[in-house]
Design a protein around this motif. Structure first.
Motif, short mmCIF file in Angstrom:
data_model
loop_
_atom_site.label_atom_id
_atom_site.label_comp_id
_atom_site.label_asym_id
_atom_site.label_seq_id
_atom_site.Cartn_x
_atom_site.Cartn_y
_atom_site.Cartn_z
N HIS A 1 22.27 2.57 15.44
CA HIS A 1 21.91 2.01 16.74
C HIS A 1 23.17 1.65 17.53
O HIS A 1 24.29 1.68 16.99
CB HIS A 1 20.98 0.79 16.59
CG HIS A 1 21.57 -0.37 15.85
ND1 HIS A 1 20.83 -1.24 15.08
CD2 HIS A 1 22.85 -0.82 15.75
CE1 HIS A 1 21.61 -2.16 14.56
NE2 HIS A 1 22.84 -1.94 14.95
N THR B 1 16.41 -3.44 23.91
CA THR B 1 15.38 -3.54 22.88
C THR B 1 16.03 -4.16 21.65
O THR B 1 17.19 -4.60 21.72
CB THR B 1 14.75 -2.16 22.57
OG1 THR B 1 13.61 -2.35 21.73
CG2 THR B 1 15.73 -1.23 21.89
N ASP C 1 16.61 -4.09 17.23
CA ASP C 1 16.49 -3.38 15.98
C ASP C 1 15.19 -3.82 15.30
O ASP C 1 14.95 -5.02 15.15
CB ASP C 1 17.69 -3.69 15.08
CG ASP C 1 17.70 -2.87 13.81
OD1 ASP C 1 16.80 -3.09 12.97
OD2 ASP C 1 18.60 -2.03 13.63
N PRO C 2 14.32 -2.87 14.91
CA PRO C 2 13.02 -3.25 14.34
C PRO C 2 13.12 -3.99 13.01
O PRO C 2 12.13 -4.59 12.59
CB PRO C 2 12.31 -1.91 14.16
CG PRO C 2 13.40 -0.89 14.12
CD PRO C 2 14.49 -1.42 15.01
N HIS D 1 18.41 0.66 24.31
CA HIS D 1 17.20 1.46 24.11
C HIS D 1 17.53 2.91 24.47
O HIS D 1 17.21 3.39 25.58
CB HIS D 1 16.08 0.92 24.97
CG HIS D 1 14.71 1.37 24.56
ND1 HIS D 1 14.49 2.41 23.67
CD2 HIS D 1 13.47 0.93 24.93
CE1 HIS D 1 13.20 2.58 23.52
NE2 HIS D 1 12.56 1.71 24.26
N TRP E 1 15.25 5.06 9.59
CA TRP E 1 15.38 4.03 10.63
C TRP E 1 15.03 4.65 11.99
O TRP E 1 14.27 4.06 12.78
CB TRP E 1 16.79 3.46 10.66
CG TRP E 1 16.97 2.38 11.67
CD1 TRP E 1 16.85 1.03 11.47
CD2 TRP E 1 17.26 2.54 13.08
NE1 TRP E 1 17.04 0.35 12.66
CE2 TRP E 1 17.30 1.25 13.65
CE3 TRP E 1 17.50 3.64 13.89
CZ2 TRP E 1 17.57 1.04 15.00
CZ3 TRP E 1 17.75 3.45 15.25
CH2 TRP E 1 17.79 2.15 15.79
N HIS F 1 11.30 5.18 12.31
CA HIS F 1 10.57 3.94 12.61
C HIS F 1 10.77 3.54 14.07
O HIS F 1 9.81 3.15 14.76
CB HIS F 1 11.06 2.83 11.68
CG HIS F 1 10.28 1.56 11.80
ND1 HIS F 1 9.07 1.36 11.18
CD2 HIS F 1 10.53 0.42 12.51
CE1 HIS F 1 8.61 0.16 11.47
NE2 HIS F 1 9.48 -0.43 12.28
N TYR F 2 11.99 3.64 14.54
CA TYR F 2 12.31 3.32 15.94
C TYR F 2 11.50 4.21 16.88
O TYR F 2 10.91 3.74 17.86
CB TYR F 2 13.82 3.49 16.14
CG TYR F 2 14.34 3.42 17.55
CD1 TYR F 2 13.81 2.56 18.51
CD2 TYR F 2 15.42 4.23 17.94
CE1 TYR F 2 14.32 2.51 19.79
CE2 TYR F 2 15.93 4.18 19.22
CZ TYR F 2 15.38 3.32 20.14
OH TYR F 2 15.89 3.28 21.42
N TRP F 3 11.45 5.50 16.60
CA TRP F 3 10.67 6.43 17.42
C TRP F 3 9.19 6.04 17.44
O TRP F 3 8.57 5.96 18.51
CB TRP F 3 10.82 7.85 16.85
CG TRP F 3 9.99 8.89 17.55
CD1 TRP F 3 8.67 9.16 17.34
CD2 TRP F 3 10.44 9.80 18.56
NE1 TRP F 3 8.25 10.19 18.15
CE2 TRP F 3 9.31 10.60 18.91
CE3 TRP F 3 11.66 10.04 19.19
CZ2 TRP F 3 9.39 11.61 19.87
CZ3 TRP F 3 11.73 11.04 20.15
CH2 TRP F 3 10.61 11.80 20.48
N GLN G 1 7.79 3.18 16.85
CA GLN G 1 7.51 1.87 17.42
C GLN G 1 7.79 1.80 18.93
O GLN G 1 7.46 0.79 19.56
CB GLN G 1 8.36 0.80 16.71
CG GLN G 1 7.96 0.58 15.26
CD GLN G 1 6.51 0.12 15.13
OE1 GLN G 1 6.09 -0.84 15.75
NE2 GLN G 1 5.74 0.84 14.32
N THR G 2 8.40 2.83 19.48
CA THR G 2 8.70 2.82 20.92
C THR G 2 8.12 4.04 21.61
O THR G 2 7.20 3.93 22.43
CB THR G 2 10.22 2.75 21.16
OG1 THR G 2 10.87 3.82 20.48
CG2 THR G 2 10.80 1.43 20.66
#
Length: 280
Positions: free
Chosen positions: A138, A164, A166-167, A175, A224, A227-229, A231-232
């Protein structure tokens, strides 16, 4: 965000600075050393690094340089400078992501000198501090950058949408997938259509995140990103999730059907709501 720091005739002044590290670059260069095909691919990636964003934009003091596995970008400490820097970092991150390359780093603010011959200043040191071994891929945001992004300092809070978290560890980050996350699928003149690139990205992220042939450390970074993809970008249900349970052929057909339906709605709206007669 006043730019009231030190300024002298050498160009040493307050700027925003982004430092980015190309993850896995040593492994890529080792592969390229032993294979003409890998060398050609690596050369194309480096060419993309150096052509995705301009070397400089004088209107906002933007500067770009890439050396070995490191990238430095900077811009004037103004709202327009910060927005230009964020856009450049995000464009580069996305462009490298499509090539299976991850970036990691940070954005900071402070005194900095940046020209074609040299770079120095504490802002670069602060941006570089985000590059930590084992950290997620990130782009962290320094506290001074976060202060400058406050709505009270920027009209209509125009920079807040770039922020944004970090999840997993809740670190404030840039972001870099913002264009995908805000995509509504509604066609309009000049608007980029993201259905197809998002499909390939979601599929390729899933394939790499599930690839047991790569190292656990590399796989963890891709998980990671996955998950980021999800969740957004995929949260709104317009663009696809990145998941091993997806039938990608079915997902492609569904995506193209949805895209065609939205295009038909757009054509009807542009034509006054009347369907054209069937062709002879």
């Amino acid at each position: 965000m006043t730019g009231s720091g030190i300024m002298d005739d050498t160009g040493y002044k307050e700027r925003y600075v982004a430092f980015l590290d190309i993850l896995g670059f040593a492994d890529l260069t080792q592969r390229a050393d032993n294979s003409p095909n890998w060398r050609a691919w690596l050369r194309s990636c480096i060419d993309a690094l150096n052509t995705t964003v301009p070397r400089q934009m004088d209107s906002v003091g933007f500067r770009f340089v890439q050396f070995s596995d490191s990238i430095v970008m900077s811009a004037d400490r103004t709202p327009n400078g910060l927005d230009a820097l964020f856009r450049a970092v995000s464009m580069l991150y996305r462009n490298m992501l499509t090539r299976g390359i991850l970036l990691r780093g940070g954005v900071a603010a402070g005194n900095f000198h940046h020209d074609e011959n040299m770079m120095f200043g504490p802002a670069l040191v602060k941006a570089y501090s985000f590059e930590k071994s084992g950290a997620p891929p990130h782009i962290g945001l320094h506290e001074h950058v976060l202060e400058d992004m406050k709505p009270s300092l920027v009209a209509q809070g125009g920079l807040n949408h770039w922020l944004t978290y970090d999840p997993f560890d809740l670190t404030p980050i840039l972001h870099v997938l913002l264009d995908f996350a805000l995509y509504d699928g509604i066609p309009s003149a000049g608007k980029e259509v993201l259905e197809e690139p998002s499909f390939y990205l979601a599929r390729d992220i899933e394939a790499t995140a599930s690839n047991m042939a790569i190292s656990p450390a590399a796989r963890a970074k891709w998980r990671w990103v996955q998950h980021y993809w999800n969740q957004t970008v995929a949260l709104r249900g317009i663009l696809p999730q990145s998941s091993p349970t997806i039938d990608w052929n079915m997902a492609w057909n569904r995506l193209k059907s949805g895209e065609e339906a939205r295009l038909e709605q757009y054509r009807l709206a542009e034509g006054g709501g009347v369907k054209p007669p069937p062709s002879a």
